[in-house]
Design an enzyme around this catalytic site. Structure first.
Site, short mmCIF file in Angstrom:
data_model
loop_
_atom_site.label_atom_id
_atom_site.label_comp_id
_atom_site.label_asym_id
_atom_site.label_seq_id
_atom_site.Cartn_x
_atom_site.Cartn_y
_atom_site.Cartn_z
N ASP A 63 0.80 -1.22 0.00
CA ASP A 63 0.00 0.00 0.00
C ASP A 63 0.84 1.27 0.00
O ASP A 63 2.06 1.23 0.18
CB ASP A 63 -0.96 -0.01 1.21
CG ASP A 63 -0.29 -0.50 2.49
OD1 ASP A 63 0.96 -0.43 2.59
OD2 ASP A 63 -1.00 -0.97 3.39
N ASP A 132 -7.49 -2.38 14.18
CA ASP A 132 -8.88 -2.57 13.75
C ASP A 132 -9.06 -3.79 12.85
O ASP A 132 -10.10 -3.98 12.24
CB ASP A 132 -9.40 -1.30 13.04
CG ASP A 132 -8.66 -1.00 11.75
OD1 ASP A 132 -7.73 -1.76 11.37
OD2 ASP A 132 -9.02 0.00 11.09
N HIS A 134 -7.23 -4.54 10.09
CA HIS A 134 -6.90 -4.43 8.67
C HIS A 134 -5.65 -5.22 8.32
O HIS A 134 -4.76 -5.43 9.14
CB HIS A 134 -6.79 -2.97 8.20
CG HIS A 134 -5.62 -2.20 8.73
ND1 HIS A 134 -5.71 -0.86 9.07
CD2 HIS A 134 -4.32 -2.54 8.94
CE1 HIS A 134 -4.52 -0.44 9.47
NE2 HIS A 134 -3.66 -1.43 9.41
N GLU A 139 -9.56 -1.88 5.33
CA GLU A 139 -10.22 -1.56 6.60
C GLU A 139 -11.51 -2.37 6.75
O GLU A 139 -11.98 -2.97 5.77
CB GLU A 139 -10.53 -0.05 6.63
CG GLU A 139 -9.29 0.85 6.57
CD GLU A 139 -8.50 0.90 7.87
OE1 GLU A 139 -8.44 -0.12 8.60
OE2 GLU A 139 -7.93 1.96 8.16
P1 PGA Z 1 2.32 -1.43 12.62
O1 PGA Z 1 1.13 -1.43 11.54
O2 PGA Z 1 3.28 -2.48 12.16
O3 PGA Z 1 2.93 -0.04 12.52
O4 PGA Z 1 1.70 -1.75 13.92
C1 PGA Z 1 0.56 -2.63 11.14
C2 PGA Z 1 -0.53 -2.38 10.13
O5 PGA Z 1 -1.17 -1.30 10.18
O6 PGA Z 1 -0.77 -3.24 9.28
#
Ligand code: PGA
Length: 256
Positions: A63, A132, A134, A139
């Site tokens: 992404d 959350d 994702h 999302e």
């Molecule tokens: P993080 O993010 O590794 O910074 O916790 C994980 C994600 O949002 O997929």
């Protein structure tokens, strides 16, 4: 799903790194799907230390933020070049990261999917998980069949990622992300999650129902997924002891 619980993020990461290193050695032209964020930083550090030959490896990142120039310090282009690509001798034209400045986003997304297909598909996809639920930036309520497209971040993700933008309200609201359908087509998925903050999302991913309300649960439909956790991220799992038992009693030929 194979759930690998280790005492620390470092211990879990070094097993994941060994798995990737094995693929890169066995298939020097492998296609890797890569993730950004705090979680894979240790993994990338470990991979750099392993002195692998990256010259024929192709990568596709999950992404990117819409509207950020590649040179913006919080862009995922910057993240990847700073934390991995700049230090391993990868060939620039083999690197693919969604273009946050694409004028025609749907056309760009279609091309991104085509490039993945013409590279032969993704051999191994690295994933993190959001608080959350994702994966990528899919999302809650993302279609489980979704492909690469634009998405709007949840207020929770905006808060979680504000630290990369110096806090405040500067996190772009829109992103381009591979879809859940795209991710599920990878031949193998490897998800890392560390820390107590991730424990509820991890439990729903592994032991909850498959639902678009918790996109990571879609990984239950994938035949080859390894989930690497530290004790804190595993702390809400009801069957943690069983997962530990499985890992401790693997037949030799299955060991990493
Ligand atoms: P993080 O993010 O590794 O910074 O916790 C994980 C994600 O949002 O997929």
């Amino acid at each position: 799903m194979e759930i690998i619980i280790q005492p620390t993020p470092g211990a879990a990461t070094s097993i994941a790194a060994r798995l990737i290193a094995r693929l890169v050695r066995e298939k020097p032209d492998a296609v890797l799907g890569l993730a950004t964020g705090g979680t894979p930083l240790l993994l990338y550090r470990e991979l750099m230390r392993m002195k692998l030959d990256w010259r024929r490896i192709t990568t596709f990142n999950l992404d990117e933020y819409v509207g950020l120039k590649p040179e913006h310090p919080a862009s995922y282009h910057s993240f990847m070049w700073e934390n991995l690509f700049g230090k391993i001798g990868i060939v620039r034209r083999n690197v693919h990261i969604p273009d946050g400045l694409a004028r025609d986003i749907p056309a760009f997304c279609e091309r991104y999917e085509k490039k993945i297909r013409s590279a032969g598909g993704i051999d191994l996809q690295v994933l993190g998980i959001g608080t959350d639920g994702h994966i990528g930036f899919n999302e809650p309520a993302s279609s489980l069949a979704s492909r690469t497209r634009i998405k709007t971040l949840t207020p929770r993700t905006l808060r979680d990622n504000a630290r990369y933008f110096g806090g405040g309200k500067k996190v772009p609201h829109h992103v381009i992300t591979m879809g859940i359908g795209t991710i599920l087509e990878a031949r193998q998925c490897l998800l890392l999650a560390f820390g107590r903050k991730k424990a509820p999302a991890v439990a729903r991913m592994i032991e909850g129902p498959v639902t678009a309300a918790h996109p990571a649960s879609a990984l239950q439909l994938h035949p080859r997924v390894k989930i690497f956790l530290d004790e804190e991220a595993a702390s809400r799992l009801k069957r943690a002891d069983y997962y530990r038992f499985i890992y401790a009693h693997k037949p030799d030929w299955q060991r990493i």
